[in-house]
Structures are given as C-alpha cells and as structure tokens.
Design a protein around this motif. Structure first.
Motif, PDB file in Angstrom:
ATOM      1  N   ARG A  55       0.838  -1.193   0.000  1.00 47.49           N
ATOM      2  CA  ARG A  55       0.000   0.000   0.000  1.00 47.49           C
ATOM      3  C   ARG A  55       0.875   1.246   0.000  1.00 47.49           C
ATOM      4  NH1 ARG A  55      -2.722  -1.580   5.489  1.00 47.49           N
ATOM      5  NH2 ARG A  55      -0.569  -2.199   5.725  1.00 47.49           N
ATOM      6  N   GLN A  56       0.286   2.360  -0.372  1.00 45.47           N
ATOM      7  CA  GLN A  56       1.003   3.634  -0.310  1.00 45.47           C
ATOM      8  C   GLN A  56       1.256   3.989   1.144  1.00 45.47           C
ATOM      9  OE1 GLN A  56      -0.019   6.825  -2.972  1.00 45.47           O
ATOM     10  NE2 GLN A  56       0.089   8.332  -1.325  1.00 45.47           N
ATOM     11  N   ASP A  80       5.335  11.213   0.194  1.00 48.26           N
ATOM     12  CA  ASP A  80       4.538   9.994   0.073  1.00 48.26           C
ATOM     13  C   ASP A  80       5.198   9.041  -0.916  1.00 48.26           C
ATOM     14  OD1 ASP A  80       2.735  11.398   1.673  1.00 48.26           O
ATOM     15  OD2 ASP A  80       1.502  12.017  -0.035  1.00 48.26           O
ATOM     16  N   LYS A  82       4.384   5.502  -3.189  1.00 47.56           N
ATOM     17  CA  LYS A  82       3.507   4.424  -3.649  1.00 47.56           C
ATOM     18  C   LYS A  82       4.198   3.090  -3.381  1.00 47.56           C
ATOM     19  CE  LYS A  82       1.168   7.097  -7.152  1.00 47.56           C
ATOM     20  NZ  LYS A  82       0.819   7.262  -8.556  1.00 47.56           N
ATOM     21  N   THR A  85       7.946   1.916  -4.553  1.00 48.57           N
ATOM     22  CA  THR A  85       8.783   3.016  -5.028  1.00 48.57           C
ATOM     23  C   THR A  85       9.903   3.331  -4.038  1.00 48.57           C
ATOM     24  OG1 THR A  85       7.317   4.699  -4.092  1.00 48.57           O
ATOM     25  CG2 THR A  85       6.940   4.073  -6.389  1.00 48.57           C
ATOM     26  N   ASN A 114      -0.077   4.986   7.095  1.00 51.45           N
ATOM     27  CA  ASN A 114      -0.871   4.411   6.018  1.00 51.45           C
ATOM     28  C   ASN A 114      -2.253   4.119   6.581  1.00 51.45           C
ATOM     29  OD1 ASN A 114      -0.869   1.911   7.310  1.00 51.45           O
ATOM     30  ND2 ASN A 114       0.586   0.975   5.928  1.00 51.45           N
TER      31      ASN A 114
END
Length: 127
Positions: A55-56, A80, A82, A85, A114
């Motif tokens: 999850r981001q 933030d 993703k 990343t 999150n």
C-alpha cells in the motif's frame, strides 16, 4: 496417536509458516562520505529508502541524531511513496574536534502513516 501432540504440532507449524502483513520501509545502499572520518570532519550519510509494503505510505519523515560525539539534528520530510517506489535521503553530520577515536553512530528514525496507522523504524549507521 495422541490427539494433543498432533494438535500442538499443527499449531506450531501454522505459526511458523504464517505470513504476517505489515507496513515496512526498507533502507539500503547506505554510504558515508568521506569514508574515513576524523575529529573536525563534516560529512554526509546517504541512503535509499523503499516502500516495501503493498500500500502507499504517506508523510514519511526522517529524523537524525548523533550518538557519542557525532552531531546531527537533521529532520527531513520525504513525502509519500507508492507501493514499491524508492527515494533517497542525505543527512549531514559533524565530528567535533574534541571527539575521541572510536566507532560512533548516526541514529535515523523514520516515521510514516498508512491506512493501518502510524509506523516507526530506527536504523543506526556506523560513522
């Protein structure tokens, strides 16, 4: 056969092979420049951070503090990330002229949020 022993074995096996999902931030490629530090040295620690969750993650922060004689009070908002990343962070530090020879560390505490809550991870980089 003893049902209690079979049940206990099955329970232990289930716990051993269960996977637990939780948010995590991976830290890799940590480098210190200069590679050899002496009293009076100013330098940087660079590292790659990766969102290894599915999850981001949001509002990622890095707070650094020196241990022993190392001086660093860097606080950085990294933004933030993703899922999957990566990004990098560079943290400055100083070794005072009065520092004794030894191995010191730079402590870096990461925090992020999150959908499940707020998470923390601390690492220690030898200087």
């Amino acid at each position: 056969m003893n049902f209690g022993k079979i049940f206990s074995f099955a329970l232990i096996a289930l716990v051993m092979f269960a996977t637990f999902a939780y948010a995590d931030l991976s830290v890799s490629n940590t480098t210190t420049l200069p590679s050899i530090v002496r009293p009076g040295t100013q330098g940087i620690v660079s590292m790659t951070i990766t969102n290894s969750d599915t999850r981001q993650i949001n509002s990622v922060n890095a707070e650094a503090s020196g241990t022993g004689g190392i001086v660093s009070s860097s606080s950085k908002f990294l933004g933030d990330y993703k899922a999957g990343t990566s990004g990098s962070v560079t943290i400055p530090f100083t070794v005072p002229e009065s520092a004794n020879a030894g191995v010191y560390s730079l402590a870096v505490k990461f925090s992020w949020i999150n959908s499940s809550g707020t998470f923390y991870k601390s690492i220690y980089v030898p200087i």
